[in-house]
Design a protein around this motif. Sequence first.
Motif, PDB file in Angstrom:
ATOM      1  N   VAL A  64      -2.210   4.032   0.108  1.00  0.00           N
ATOM      2  CA  VAL A  64      -2.068   2.676  -0.412  1.00  0.00           C
ATOM      3  C   VAL A  64      -0.670   2.134  -0.112  1.00  0.00           C
ATOM      4  O   VAL A  64       0.248   2.872   0.252  1.00  0.00           O
ATOM      5  N   TYR A  65      -0.539   0.825  -0.287  1.00  0.00           N
ATOM      6  CA  TYR A  65       0.725   0.122  -0.095  1.00  0.00           C
ATOM      7  C   TYR A  65       1.206  -0.301  -1.481  1.00  0.00           C
ATOM      8  O   TYR A  65       0.476  -0.950  -2.231  1.00  0.00           O
ATOM      9  N   THR A  92       9.196  -2.031  -1.554  1.00  0.00           N
ATOM     10  CA  THR A  92       7.891  -1.649  -1.026  1.00  0.00           C
ATOM     11  C   THR A  92       7.926  -0.198  -0.566  1.00  0.00           C
ATOM     12  O   THR A  92       8.985   0.344  -0.231  1.00  0.00           O
ATOM     13  N   GLN A 118       2.246  -3.833  -7.942  1.00  0.00           N
ATOM     14  CA  GLN A 118       0.909  -4.032  -7.402  1.00  0.00           C
ATOM     15  C   GLN A 118       0.664  -3.046  -6.268  1.00  0.00           C
ATOM     16  O   GLN A 118       1.604  -2.604  -5.601  1.00  0.00           O
ATOM     17  N   ARG A 120      -1.877  -2.320  -2.868  1.00  0.00           N
ATOM     18  CA  ARG A 120      -2.909  -2.798  -1.941  1.00  0.00           C
ATOM     19  C   ARG A 120      -3.665  -1.605  -1.381  1.00  0.00           C
ATOM     20  O   ARG A 120      -3.069  -0.698  -0.782  1.00  0.00           O
ATOM     21  N   SER A 122      -6.767   0.374   0.908  1.00  0.00           N
ATOM     22  CA  SER A 122      -7.122   0.328   2.329  1.00  0.00           C
ATOM     23  C   SER A 122      -8.156  -0.752   2.614  1.00  0.00           C
ATOM     24  O   SER A 122      -8.269  -1.219   3.747  1.00  0.00           O
ATOM     25  N   GLY A 124      -7.978  -3.692   1.494  1.00  0.00           N
ATOM     26  CA  GLY A 124      -7.289  -4.972   1.424  1.00  0.00           C
ATOM     27  C   GLY A 124      -7.195  -5.524   0.021  1.00  0.00           C
ATOM     28  O   GLY A 124      -6.465  -6.499  -0.218  1.00  0.00           O
ATOM     29  N   GLU A 125      -7.896  -4.917  -0.931  1.00  0.00           N
ATOM     30  CA  GLU A 125      -7.865  -5.385  -2.313  1.00  0.00           C
ATOM     31  C   GLU A 125      -6.500  -5.087  -2.938  1.00  0.00           C
ATOM     32  O   GLU A 125      -5.962  -3.985  -2.795  1.00  0.00           O
ATOM     33  N   VAL A 126      -5.929  -6.074  -3.607  1.00  0.00           N
ATOM     34  CA  VAL A 126      -4.651  -5.916  -4.297  1.00  0.00           C
ATOM     35  C   VAL A 126      -4.920  -5.745  -5.785  1.00  0.00           C
ATOM     36  O   VAL A 126      -5.599  -6.584  -6.404  1.00  0.00           O
ATOM     37  N   ASN A 174       3.326   2.944   5.440  1.00  0.00           N
ATOM     38  CA  ASN A 174       3.481   1.519   5.722  1.00  0.00           C
ATOM     39  C   ASN A 174       4.906   1.209   6.188  1.00  0.00           C
ATOM     40  O   ASN A 174       5.629   0.449   5.546  1.00  0.00           O
ATOM     41  N   ASP A 179       0.936  -1.598   7.574  1.00  0.00           N
ATOM     42  CA  ASP A 179       0.159  -0.674   6.760  1.00  0.00           C
ATOM     43  C   ASP A 179      -0.722   0.248   7.593  1.00  0.00           C
ATOM     44  O   ASP A 179      -1.153  -0.065   8.685  1.00  0.00           O
TER      45      ASP A 179
END
Length: 372
Positions: A64-65, A92, A118, A120, A122, A124-126, A174, A179
Amino acid sequence: MPDRFLRVALTAALVLLALFVAQPYVTSLLFSADAPRAVTARGDLSQAEASTVALFERAAPSVVYVFARAQQGAMSFDPETGERRQGGGEQTGSGFVWDAAGHIVTNNHVIQGGGDIQVRLSTGEVVPATVAGTDPNYDLAVLKLGRVSAAPPPIAIGTSGDLKVGQFTYAIGNPFGLDHTLTTGVVSALQRRLPTAEGRELSGVIQTDAAINPGNSGGPLLDSAGRLIGVNTAIFSPSGASAGIGFAIPVDVVNRVVPNLIRTGRTPTPGIGIVAASEDAAARLGIDGLVVVRVLPGSPAAAAGLEGVDSATGELGDIIMGVNGRPVRRLADLIAALESAGVGSSVALQVERDGRAITLMVTPADMGQRRR
């Protein structure tokens, strides 16, 4: 006859010259690929390529990011420089899914001083996240994901106890905000030491030449089976970018610390309650061991009978030479041995006192709890 031969030769030369001049135009007219070319079949991927592709496809959904909006004025620790830095702006880094309950493991310095966090996925959902626990001594933090539409898979866990220099390594993270970047390398060295927060030092660190850059912090270091063997945490680079020397916290440490952070939000800090002289001070005295300066009242060291420097005469007290047969030359060696034993497990201290070698049994306590 000669005139006729001359005319034939001249004609042939002119024809050849015309063909030479016209050749590029004729070639362009006849052979220009002005339509899409047919694709040449490549055959199967090599075994090494196929294994790497499969590894990435398995592991990437678990990476994840992490975004943390740093609070103005907050201080955080930068493992790349060993200095504290002023907060502000957005921090980040990377992280990975630890369990099916939605716990995320990352570096403490990624979220230290952060307010709004937060993650993000894989997909794309945050998703918003909260801090479940942190341990600056190991530069580890655990986040808890909020509600997600589909739970991401936990990463596979390996062991760092049997790693060998030369094994392949794979880092996913990332870097610079790009990412799910995969880089590859080998285990370059083992048992490195890495400074963390509050002047402590993490031992047993993995060194790798897999490219690790700002933004990779908190991401997984994997072995060729796609199992987690470390958490990427720092680089050594004069320029701030990858120089082929990256460091990762070994997974055996992570697997011991993270469950405590999930359960209680903190990690027990094994200690015996002494104040030790610096390595430089011991070297100036010609001592190859850990000089006990002071023993804290009511501590495990006091209960075991350890003696510090005589405050009246300045005479040396005990010098810790080893723990359970392992040599101790500086405080980091003692800390590593106590952490390996854990709180409540008795250890044997090999001590030099007045030129005599003695052994004292001591039971480490949670010194972090004593300070609370």
